[in-house]
Design an enzyme around this catalytic site. Structure first.
Site, PDB file in Angstrom:
ATOM      1  N   HIS A  62      -4.968  -1.817  -3.743  1.00 48.56           N
ATOM      2  CA  HIS A  62      -6.341  -2.129  -3.325  1.00 48.56           C
ATOM      3  C   HIS A  62      -7.332  -1.971  -4.479  1.00 48.56           C
ATOM      4  O   HIS A  62      -8.502  -1.628  -4.259  1.00 48.56           O
ATOM      5  CB  HIS A  62      -6.773  -1.251  -2.149  1.00 48.56           C
ATOM      6  N   SER A  86       0.843  -1.189   0.000  1.00 46.90           N
ATOM      7  CA  SER A  86       0.000   0.000   0.000  1.00 46.90           C
ATOM      8  C   SER A  86       0.882   1.245   0.000  1.00 46.90           C
ATOM      9  O   SER A  86       1.592   1.478  -0.976  1.00 46.90           O
ATOM     10  CB  SER A  86      -0.968  -0.042   1.179  1.00 46.90           C
TER      11      SER A  86
END
Length: 209
Positions: free
Chosen positions: A165, A123
């Site tokens: 994501h 991330s």
């Protein structure tokens, strides 16, 4: 240079992480992307990362960059004692700001480029490897950096941007699609990453798995 960049943890490629790092060994866990969170939430996040790495046989220890402000020699010593860094998610801008303070960015990048440290993260820990953080504000709030100017340059370890994501239940606000739309409009090279996918660099090899 060896990079393991993911959307969430190891994705579906734990074995690739083990192969890239050469198997269990000392790992510095950098969780400064969570510095703007409440203290209890940050502590819980660190504990979770340490546990996940220990379950794979690694020897993780947090490297809190805030403790090395103005101590570049000590930071260098810590980095020289590990085989890899593991940079967890959170706010990419907060992470970038803390990496710059005290010169941690230069110390880390130089060791990653000479192959002495494997760069792994997910991330925010993946987004930070890009040349620029423009577009990441669709997912992370730059105003979480409260005590210094926001930095918009990444570490430049790769020549593309990442959209983590992508299609994930973790992206309830649709930030991933907003990032894709901007990158396509501005002709910025990018890769989307689902929570199962990773992007790996191992010398001349560079691929999304």
């Amino acid at each position: 240079m060896k990079l393991f960049l993911a959307s969430y943890r190891f994705g579906a490629h734990t074995s690739e992480f083990a192969a890239l790092t050469g198997g269990p060994g000392p790992v510095a866990v950098i969780a400064n992307a969570a510095d703007s969170w409440p203290a209890a939430a940050r502590e819980s996040a660190v504990t979770s990362e340490l546990r996940a790495l220990r379950e794979l046989g690694y020897e993780p220890e947090e490297l809190d960059l805030r403790q090395f402000d103005g101590r570049p020699a000590d930071l260098a010593t810590r980095l020289d004692a590990v085989d890899a860094v593991w940079i967890r998610g959170g706010n990419t801008f907060v992470l970038r700001s803390q990496l710059r303070l005290g010169g941690a960015d230069d110390a880390l990048v130089s060791r990653v480029r000479d192959g002495s440290v494997v760069f792994a993260g997910y991330s925010a820990g993946a987004c930070i490897a890009s040349p620029s953080l423009r577009g990441v504000e669709a997912a992370d709030d730059p105003s979480d950096v409260t005590d210094r100017a926001v930095m918009w340059d990444g570490l430049g370890l790769v020549d593309l941007a990442f959209v983590p994501h992508f299609g994930s239940i973790l992206d309830e606000a649709g930030a991933g699609q907003a990032m894709v739309d901007r990158f396509e409009r501005e002709q910025v090279p990018y890769l989307t990453l689902t929570d199962e996918q990773v992007f790996v660099v191992d010398g001349e090899r560079a691929e999304r798995l």
